[in-house]
Write an enzyme that holds these catalytic residues in place. Structure first.
Site: not given
Length: 166
Positions: A89, A122
């Site tokens: 978006c 991570h």
């Protein structure tokens, strides 16, 4: 360690180390609102040219739409298929917030290569959120490539990721 062994007529011709998560990433659910439509089409084309199956949840034009509609469709598809997603978006904030309402979704708002890499390594991100107003098509395709090909490191990061869902 996981290995993919290729045999032709019974002869061992190649052996590759692979991450099973990366193999699941052959299916991508994608969605965007009107501000992300053009970038979504470019990313979808890039994925198709690189052998990835893409399920497009819309929007299908630049007519004004509501970003949560597409974020929820992509999140549900990712969860149902144990796949990954790409949401786009204008700023990527809205789609990221909406997708992250779903338990099991780890949507990451990314605007450069380093953020994408860390989101996968991570945080085990399973949805990449791209801000169409702030990244070029070239940068977006590089980030998609990194998202698809970067593995989760696990270990100490798994303990943290396990604490995300309530």
């Amino acid at each position: 360690m996981n290995y993919l062994i290729i045999r032709i007529l019974g002869f061992h011709v190649a052996q590759y180390i692979f991450d099973p998560f990366t193999f699941r990433m052959k299916l991508i659910h994608i969605g965007a609102d009107h501000a992300g439509f053009d970038l979504k089409e470019a990313v979808k084309d890039y994925c198709g040219r690189n052998g990835l199956k893409v399920i497009d949840h819309g929007t299908f034009s630049t007519a004004s739409t509501d970003y949560p509609d597409y974020a929820h469709k992509v999140a549900l598809g990712v969860l149902e298929d144990n796949a990954v997603g790409i949401l786009i978006c204008g700023s990527a904030n809205g789609v990221c917030m909406s997708a992250n309402k779903h338990q099991g979704i780890r949507a990451a708002l990314c605007w450069n290569k380093e953020i994408v890499t860390l989101a996968r390594q991570h945080n085990n991100a399973n949805v990449l959120c791209l801000p169409a107003r702030y990244v070029s098509t070239e940068a977006a395709t590089i980030m998609v490539e990194l998202f698809i090909n970067t593995s989760f490191e696990g270990g100490r990061h798994q303990n943290r990721v396990s604490k995300i869902d309530i």
